[in-house]
Write a protein that holds these residues in place. Structure first.
Motif, PDB file in Angstrom:
ATOM      1  N   SER A 160      -7.238   3.031 -34.629  1.00 26.45           N
ATOM      2  CA  SER A 160      -8.000   3.991 -35.702  1.00 26.45           C
ATOM      3  C   SER A 160      -9.503   3.602 -35.380  1.00 26.45           C
ATOM      4  O   SER A 160     -10.469   4.366 -36.267  1.00 26.45           O
ATOM      5  N   THR A 161      -9.972   2.377 -34.772  1.00 24.08           N
ATOM      6  CA  THR A 161     -11.407   2.019 -35.001  1.00 24.08           C
ATOM      7  C   THR A 161     -11.631   1.718 -33.339  1.00 24.08           C
ATOM      8  O   THR A 161     -10.848   1.465 -32.395  1.00 24.08           O
ATOM      9  N   VAL A 162     -12.998   1.690 -33.087  1.00 24.99           N
ATOM     10  CA  VAL A 162     -13.499   1.344 -31.948  1.00 24.99           C
ATOM     11  C   VAL A 162     -13.119   0.030 -31.502  1.00 24.99           C
ATOM     12  O   VAL A 162     -12.604  -0.009 -30.315  1.00 24.99           O
ATOM     13  N   GLY A 222      -2.200  10.031 -29.809  1.00 23.74           N
ATOM     14  CA  GLY A 222      -1.534   9.354 -31.075  1.00 23.74           C
ATOM     15  C   GLY A 222      -2.601  10.020 -32.207  1.00 23.74           C
ATOM     16  O   GLY A 222      -3.307  11.225 -31.911  1.00 23.74           O
ATOM     17  N   PRO A 223      -2.536   9.747 -33.520  1.00 24.65           N
ATOM     18  CA  PRO A 223      -3.050  10.470 -34.629  1.00 24.65           C
ATOM     19  C   PRO A 223      -4.684  10.370 -34.236  1.00 24.65           C
ATOM     20  O   PRO A 223      -4.994   9.092 -34.309  1.00 24.65           O
ATOM     21  N   GLY A 224      -5.309  11.369 -34.020  1.00 26.53           N
ATOM     22  CA  GLY A 224      -6.712  10.998 -33.925  1.00 26.53           C
ATOM     23  C   GLY A 224      -7.213  10.707 -32.607  1.00 26.53           C
ATOM     24  O   GLY A 224      -8.490  10.354 -32.580  1.00 26.53           O
ATOM     25  N   TYR A 225      -6.513  10.354 -31.418  1.00 25.00           N
ATOM     26  CA  TYR A 225      -7.116   9.939 -30.395  1.00 25.00           C
ATOM     27  C   TYR A 225      -6.117  10.405 -29.033  1.00 25.00           C
ATOM     28  O   TYR A 225      -4.958  10.825 -29.337  1.00 25.00           O
ATOM     29  N   ALA A 240     -16.177  10.754 -29.848  1.00 26.02           N
ATOM     30  CA  ALA A 240     -16.815   9.360 -29.283  1.00 26.02           C
ATOM     31  C   ALA A 240     -15.565   8.933 -28.385  1.00 26.02           C
ATOM     32  O   ALA A 240     -14.753   9.239 -28.136  1.00 26.02           O
ATOM     33  N   GLY A 241     -15.989   7.726 -27.794  1.00 24.38           N
ATOM     34  CA  GLY A 241     -15.219   7.181 -26.689  1.00 24.38           C
ATOM     35  C   GLY A 241     -15.461   5.742 -26.284  1.00 24.38           C
ATOM     36  O   GLY A 241     -16.322   5.148 -26.642  1.00 24.38           O
ATOM     37  N   VAL A 242     -14.401   5.265 -25.829  1.00 23.37           N
ATOM     38  CA  VAL A 242     -14.231   3.919 -25.195  1.00 23.37           C
ATOM     39  C   VAL A 242     -13.698   3.936 -23.718  1.00 23.37           C
ATOM     40  O   VAL A 242     -12.595   4.666 -23.883  1.00 23.37           O
ATOM     41  N   PHE A 243     -14.354   3.570 -22.785  1.00 20.09           N
ATOM     42  CA  PHE A 243     -13.823   3.516 -21.517  1.00 20.09           C
ATOM     43  C   PHE A 243     -13.782   2.011 -20.911  1.00 20.09           C
ATOM     44  O   PHE A 243     -14.823   1.335 -21.101  1.00 20.09           O
ATOM     45  N   SER A 276     -11.595   9.811 -29.510  1.00 22.49           N
ATOM     46  CA  SER A 276     -11.473  10.118 -30.498  1.00 22.49           C
ATOM     47  C   SER A 276     -12.466  10.880 -31.503  1.00 22.49           C
ATOM     48  O   SER A 276     -13.681  10.429 -31.506  1.00 22.49           O
ATOM     49  N   PRO A 277     -12.123  11.977 -32.027  1.00 19.67           N
ATOM     50  CA  PRO A 277     -10.727  12.878 -31.788  1.00 19.67           C
ATOM     51  C   PRO A 277     -10.481  13.076 -30.240  1.00 19.67           C
ATOM     52  O   PRO A 277     -11.357  12.808 -29.552  1.00 19.67           O
TER      53      PRO A 277
END
Length: 163
Positions: free
Chosen positions: A26-28, A64-67, A89-92, A140-141
């Motif tokens: 649920s975090t970066v 998943g919840p929120g992503y 927001a994103g992480v790739f 996320s979301p």
């Protein structure tokens, strides 16, 4: 007199004192960890990858919840176009090959590179290399929009327009 073991319990059994590991991040840093975990398990993602010469291929791996998490392949010359991610927001991360990100400047992203961006961030990702590339993206979301933006005007073209 009480010993430390009598007071604190067996230090080898401390797992019962720790909070349970969440089923979903649920975090970066949790999302980045999810990407690194996937990167380390090539057998989990490599058989899923497809390469399409006409369009950039993508496959939703997980929600998943929120992503949500997407796997993408990039043949040489394929790119995303300049785009944003709406409220997400994103992480790739690059799992295989090399990509180039154009945003505020340009940067080469090799296998193992992980990038993070906030909502409102605009960029373009391109495979400028000679070999296919694979990346994984967590939003996320979950991604609800991907507004396209005008391409950046290269400095040389902008200078020519000023004449």
């Amino acid at each position: 007199m009480n010993s430390d073991v009598e007071i604190a319990g067996d230090p080898l059994a401390i797992a019962h004192l720790l909070p349970p590991v969440p089923a979903h991040p649920s975090t970066v840093s949790g999302f980045a960890g999810l990407i690194r975990q996937l990167a380390d398990d090539r057998a989990a993602w490599a058989p899923l990858v497809r390469y399409d010469p006409t369009v950039r291929w993508y496959h939703r791996l997980r929600t998943g919840p929120g992503y949500e998490m997407w796997l993408l392949s990039w043949l040489p010359g394929q790119g995303s176009g300049r785009h944003g991610h709406g409220p997400s927001a994103g992480v790739f991360g690059v799992l295989d090959g090399q990509l180039t990100e154009h945003g505020r400047g340009s940067r080469a992203l090799g296998a193992g590179t992980v990038r993070v961006f906030a909502p409102g961030y605009v960029h373009e990702v391109v495979n400028d290399g000679l070999e296919p590339a694979v990346s994984v993206h967590v939003y996320s979301p979950g991604l609800t929009e991907m507004p396209m933006h005008c391409p950046l005007v290269p400095d040389t073209a902008r200078d020519a327009l000023a004449w």
